[in-house]
Design a protein around this motif. Sequence first.
Motif, PDB file in Angstrom:
ATOM      1  N   VAL A 453       0.868  -1.172   0.000  1.00 41.23           N
ATOM      2  CA  VAL A 453       0.000   0.000   0.000  1.00 41.23           C
ATOM      3  C   VAL A 453       0.907   1.225   0.000  1.00 41.23           C
ATOM      4  O   VAL A 453       1.783   1.352   0.870  1.00 41.23           O
ATOM      5  N   GLU A 454       0.722   2.099  -0.971  1.00 40.60           N
ATOM      6  CA  GLU A 454       1.624   3.246  -1.109  1.00 40.60           C
ATOM      7  C   GLU A 454       1.543   4.129   0.140  1.00 40.60           C
ATOM      8  O   GLU A 454       0.453   4.577   0.517  1.00 40.60           O
ATOM      9  N   PRO A 455       2.689   4.383   0.804  1.00 42.51           N
ATOM     10  CA  PRO A 455       2.667   5.238   1.994  1.00 42.51           C
ATOM     11  C   PRO A 455       2.968   6.700   1.641  1.00 42.51           C
ATOM     12  O   PRO A 455       3.773   6.980   0.758  1.00 42.51           O
ATOM     13  N   VAL A 456       2.285   7.588   2.336  1.00 33.14           N
ATOM     14  CA  VAL A 456       2.617   9.005   2.275  1.00 33.14           C
ATOM     15  C   VAL A 456       3.149   9.377   3.666  1.00 33.14           C
ATOM     16  O   VAL A 456       2.392   9.410   4.645  1.00 33.14           O
ATOM     17  N   LEU A 457       4.458   9.602   3.755  1.00 39.85           N
ATOM     18  CA  LEU A 457       5.094   9.781   5.069  1.00 39.85           C
ATOM     19  C   LEU A 457       4.731  11.118   5.697  1.00 39.85           C
ATOM     20  O   LEU A 457       4.676  12.149   5.027  1.00 39.85           O
ATOM     21  N   LYS A 458       4.498  11.078   6.987  1.00 34.59           N
ATOM     22  CA  LYS A 458       4.299  12.302   7.755  1.00 34.59           C
ATOM     23  C   LYS A 458       5.660  12.809   8.258  1.00 34.59           C
ATOM     24  O   LYS A 458       6.673  12.116   8.164  1.00 34.59           O
ATOM     25  N   ASP A 459       5.661  14.020   8.824  1.00 31.07           N
ATOM     26  CA  ASP A 459       6.892  14.556   9.415  1.00 31.07           C
ATOM     27  C   ASP A 459       7.363  13.643  10.535  1.00 31.07           C
ATOM     28  O   ASP A 459       6.559  13.110  11.309  1.00 31.07           O
ATOM     29  N   ALA A 460       8.665  13.491  10.647  1.00 28.27           N
ATOM     30  CA  ALA A 460       9.325  12.693  11.699  1.00 28.27           C
ATOM     31  C   ALA A 460       9.160  11.198  11.498  1.00 28.27           C
ATOM     32  O   ALA A 460       9.608  10.406  12.330  1.00 28.27           O
ATOM     33  N   ALA A 461       8.508  10.762  10.422  1.00 29.27           N
ATOM     34  CA  ALA A 461       8.428   9.320  10.151  1.00 29.27           C
ATOM     35  C   ALA A 461       9.809   8.793   9.779  1.00 29.27           C
ATOM     36  O   ALA A 461      10.590   9.467   9.103  1.00 29.27           O
ATOM     37  N   GLU A 462      10.131   7.567  10.225  1.00 33.09           N
ATOM     38  CA  GLU A 462      11.457   7.002  10.012  1.00 33.09           C
ATOM     39  C   GLU A 462      11.348   5.649   9.301  1.00 33.09           C
ATOM     40  O   GLU A 462      10.985   4.643   9.919  1.00 33.09           O
ATOM     41  N   PRO A 463      11.642   5.599   7.980  1.00 39.83           N
ATOM     42  CA  PRO A 463      11.638   4.296   7.285  1.00 39.83           C
ATOM     43  C   PRO A 463      12.726   3.393   7.850  1.00 39.83           C
ATOM     44  O   PRO A 463      13.863   3.814   8.050  1.00 39.83           O
ATOM     45  N   PHE A 464      12.359   2.136   8.108  1.00 37.89           N
ATOM     46  CA  PHE A 464      13.332   1.174   8.616  1.00 37.89           C
ATOM     47  C   PHE A 464      13.719   0.173   7.525  1.00 37.89           C
ATOM     48  O   PHE A 464      14.874  -0.183   7.382  1.00 37.89           O
ATOM     49  N   LEU A 465      12.745  -0.294   6.740  1.00 38.60           N
ATOM     50  CA  LEU A 465      12.994  -1.104   5.550  1.00 38.60           C
ATOM     51  C   LEU A 465      12.528  -0.303   4.345  1.00 38.60           C
ATOM     52  O   LEU A 465      11.470   0.338   4.389  1.00 38.60           O
ATOM     53  N   ALA A 466      13.287  -0.330   3.276  1.00 35.73           N
ATOM     54  CA  ALA A 466      12.913   0.426   2.086  1.00 35.73           C
ATOM     55  C   ALA A 466      13.344  -0.328   0.837  1.00 35.73           C
ATOM     56  O   ALA A 466      14.284  -1.133   0.858  1.00 35.73           O
ATOM     57  N   PHE A 467      12.627  -0.052  -0.270  1.00 37.40           N
ATOM     58  CA  PHE A 467      12.981  -0.634  -1.562  1.00 37.40           C
ATOM     59  C   PHE A 467      14.104   0.170  -2.207  1.00 37.40           C
ATOM     60  O   PHE A 467      14.424   1.293  -1.778  1.00 37.40           O
ATOM     61  N   SER A 468      14.661  -0.376  -3.227  1.00 37.20           N
ATOM     62  CA  SER A 468      15.776   0.287  -3.914  1.00 37.20           C
ATOM     63  C   SER A 468      15.356   1.582  -4.594  1.00 37.20           C
ATOM     64  O   SER A 468      16.197   2.441  -4.861  1.00 37.20           O
ATOM     65  N   ASP A 469      14.024   1.758  -4.892  1.00 36.52           N
ATOM     66  CA  ASP A 469      13.572   3.029  -5.460  1.00 36.52           C
ATOM     67  C   ASP A 469      13.193   4.050  -4.404  1.00 36.52           C
ATOM     68  O   ASP A 469      12.694   5.124  -4.716  1.00 36.52           O
ATOM     69  N   GLY A 470      13.419   3.716  -3.124  1.00 31.98           N
ATOM     70  CA  GLY A 470      13.178   4.663  -2.041  1.00 31.98           C
ATOM     71  C   GLY A 470      11.866   4.495  -1.327  1.00 31.98           C
ATOM     72  O   GLY A 470      11.663   5.076  -0.249  1.00 31.98           O
ATOM     73  N   LYS A 471      10.892   3.726  -1.877  1.00 29.28           N
ATOM     74  CA  LYS A 471       9.601   3.552  -1.212  1.00 29.28           C
ATOM     75  C   LYS A 471       9.797   2.722   0.062  1.00 29.28           C
ATOM     76  O   LYS A 471      10.445   1.672   0.043  1.00 29.28           O
ATOM     77  N   PRO A 472       9.232   3.177   1.195  1.00 29.64           N
ATOM     78  CA  PRO A 472       9.410   2.442   2.448  1.00 29.64           C
ATOM     79  C   PRO A 472       8.516   1.212   2.536  1.00 29.64           C
ATOM     80  O   PRO A 472       7.387   1.208   2.035  1.00 29.64           O
ATOM     81  N   LEU A 473       9.025   0.183   3.200  1.00 32.17           N
ATOM     82  CA  LEU A 473       8.269  -1.036   3.469  1.00 32.17           C
ATOM     83  C   LEU A 473       7.860  -1.123   4.934  1.00 32.17           C
ATOM     84  O   LEU A 473       6.776  -1.617   5.255  1.00 32.17           O
ATOM     85  N   LEU A 474       8.716  -0.653   5.816  1.00 30.54           N
ATOM     86  CA  LEU A 474       8.422  -0.638   7.252  1.00 30.54           C
ATOM     87  C   LEU A 474       8.781   0.737   7.782  1.00 30.54           C
ATOM     88  O   LEU A 474       9.909   1.210   7.586  1.00 30.54           O
ATOM     89  N   VAL A 475       7.812   1.385   8.463  1.00 33.64           N
ATOM     90  CA  VAL A 475       7.990   2.765   8.910  1.00 33.64           C
ATOM     91  C   VAL A 475       7.694   2.853  10.409  1.00 33.64           C
ATOM     92  O   VAL A 475       6.665   2.313  10.874  1.00 33.64           O
ATOM     93  N   PHE A 476       8.594   3.550  11.165  1.00 31.96           N
ATOM     94  CA  PHE A 476       8.355   3.851  12.574  1.00 31.96           C
ATOM     95  C   PHE A 476       8.031   5.335  12.715  1.00 31.96           C
ATOM     96  O   PHE A 476       8.500   6.175  11.941  1.00 31.96           O
TER      97      PHE A 476
END
Length: 879
Positions: A453-476
């Motif tokens: 599901v495409e994520p739209v990151l909020k301020d202070a969100a921290e991607p922990f796992l990400a794809f090679s194109d930059g899209k996050p897979l796991l976000v804290f």
Amino acid sequence: MRRPAKPAIFGDLRLLKEVIKRERPRKRLREWLILLLRILALACLFFFLARPVVKTGGGASSADSLAVVILLDASYSMRAREAGISNWDRAVLMAEKTLSALGDKDRSGLVVFSDRVEFNSVSLTGRHRDLMEKIREFKPGSRTTQFVPAFQAAFSILERSDAPAKSVMLLSDNAAHGWPRELQDLLLLFKDSKVQIVSSRLPSPQRNLAVSDALATPDFSGNRLRIDATVHNTGEMDLTNVPVALETQADLAAPFVKQSEALVDLKAGEKTLIVLSAPMNSGESLLGRVVAAPDSLDADNFFYFGLHSPEKIRILCVEEPSGAQALTGESFYFREALLAPPSPFEITTVNVSEIKRQNLASYSVMVLVNPGQMEADALRQISAYVERGGSLLVTSGERVSQSGLDDILPVHFGSVLETGQLSVSVRAQADDAPALSLASEYDWDKFNVEKIVEPVLKDAAEPFLAFSDGKPLLVFSGDGRTAVWMTTLDRKWTGAASKPAFVPLMRHVAGRLSLRSSQGPFPSLRVGDPAMPAAPAPKERGLAYGWQEPGIFKAKDFVCVNVEPRGGESSASPLPEREMRALFPENPLTWVETGEKFQQQLLSLLRGKDVARIFLLAAAVFLFFEILLASRRIRTAAALVFLMTVSISSGSVVPGNRFIFAQLKAGPEAADWDPYPSASRDILSFLQQTTSVKTVPSPRWVDLQDPLLFQSPFLVFTGAGRLSWTKTERDNLKKYISGGGLVFVENRTGEISGSFDDSFRSELKQMFPEKALSLIPRTHAVFRSFYLLRTVGGRRQAQNYLEGLEVDGRVAVIYSHNDILGAWAKDLLGNYLFECSPGGEAQRWESQKLMMNIIVYSVTGTYKTDTIHTPFIEDKLRN
């Protein structure tokens, strides 16, 4: 008529006149030279009698009074030991020698400091020995160094003094981190450019491995505690195979037990991260420390930590019902990953409608598995749970975008995207050791995900796992309380559940979220930090405010205290002299060495160098040439100059009321009764420098039948072999002792019941049948006649006591086993012949102080114990 007479010059007279005419210029020059040489000789004699000195820096003349403030560094880096002696002991030794070199008209002050002023004498005093006693009350603590408060206190003391010469004596390792980086911060404090600054040169630690940090986290791949420790080589030598261990204890009363160990290789200045582990017993508080092997500076070898370990980490898993397999469907792989034994987790699985019947406060983490549209009551419950400190993990799927959780989570949900088999990587922070380990131990290229599901990151969100194109897979979220898994937990959109990395990843996520809520490390403080209001300092350790020593303390909850977790004081490299001069551009700044010539060098700096002997030598040279010009007999001239020089130089050798150092010749060979020929002259020189006792510069050697024995009130006798005195010799020595003489006897062997010891006691028994040697109490005047002593020095510390024979109410024989004279012995180049064991140079200084005390006691007797002085001593203690 007679003709007037005409003078007629004979040939000889004509020749004589011509000779006189020719010789007159040479004779006149010779006379002028003789006159000049006589004037120069008289001038040199005048300057010799005036005792001139050459001033260096802010040095005073011998007639001037001095004002000296000693700055003594008591930070923990002063515990560093090199060549068997700590920098603190070196500094105390120099402080005592500085104070002992000051005269009655001089004034001294004392400031003991770390990162604050520990002691401030406030004003100057002429009681230098009081400050010596005060120094002995201090030891280096566990705080760091700051020089500005110390110098501010020192200059405040000196600005109230009208002494013509003022000095600050800095006794410190001059650690660079303690000096201000802004020059103007220091210049604002120091306005008196006449103050001379004298700084010591103390050795830097050669071998020092500091444990500067330790992060304790549960390892959820098994019931173990993982410690990521940072170690730093702050010494000047490369280190190889240095052991660093992890030790734990069950409680404060239990001993530390080693759990694991690593060997460290580090070049000077390098740091590294090491991983240690220990069993993690559920339901207990974990207390421990990381310990490096002993080195030059042991104070920074320990780092203490503590961690709560709840009995089970409770997780509430919520998923939508979906037929008969509702409670085992989408959360199946997640539950299997967390519950695989051994597991610290306990999982309860419910559907959305059952949330309201759960006590959410009892769960560390709530997991919403692909939630659909949620009712307002359920959303309020979940939001309240997170606000109260609970942690939330949301996984994605077809339903999540309608869940209504966007306001709680670190992302907004977009549409479903296909990833095109992009590779995945872990984005770990440099200080996140568990995440770095997770990233390096698994092959993330095989961690395939088909849809997210495409994520739209909020301020202070921290991607922990990400794809090679930059899209996050796991976000804290920035506060670490919430996390979003952007794909499904089952195998609909991903094959991740079948990969080896899935189990440690899910355990890492659950553990990271649970640590944010129900468990975490105990409070960690630095030595000197204020005590927390909720956890006052424990009274059982005698601490009134804050913690002044490292360790683990019980104060409402455990508190872990370390000397300086982020480093600084461990690196005791001194500020370069060039940079230090820049900090004091207007003040004379000089460095002194810590060796045996320290006191002589210091006196030269403070008083100036006595050049009287140079003028005496110059006078002798001028007189020699004057007599040589006035007399054609060189031998006569040389003899006259020699006699004049001897008469001038020996004018001060008339004994009169001066102290005579007499040594007893009582052995078959000189090597037995005088094994250290240079010691006596050094003792006399030191005595004259440090006390007001005037001395005859040369020792006197006497035997027991020499009439000069009875003109020598102080007698030294050293031996190693068996004694055998005649009756006449025994009678003379008894008469000498009974008549008021003091005998200081040295048993060089250190042996009790050896040949020398047995024979000497036997000889004393024949002289004084009713008396025997006994221990001299530490309250006796010999231990306080000049210095206040708490130990007995010597070349070797065979016994920490002195024995004495009392005659007519006074100790007339002092007996030592420690070879005190051996601590003074030097070779022809002026180097000490023997090391002092086991205390090194500090023990040598105690030996020198003890010899001064024995000599002063021989001169003053029971002065220090007379009751007439009691009111003065009481007044001294009151003030």
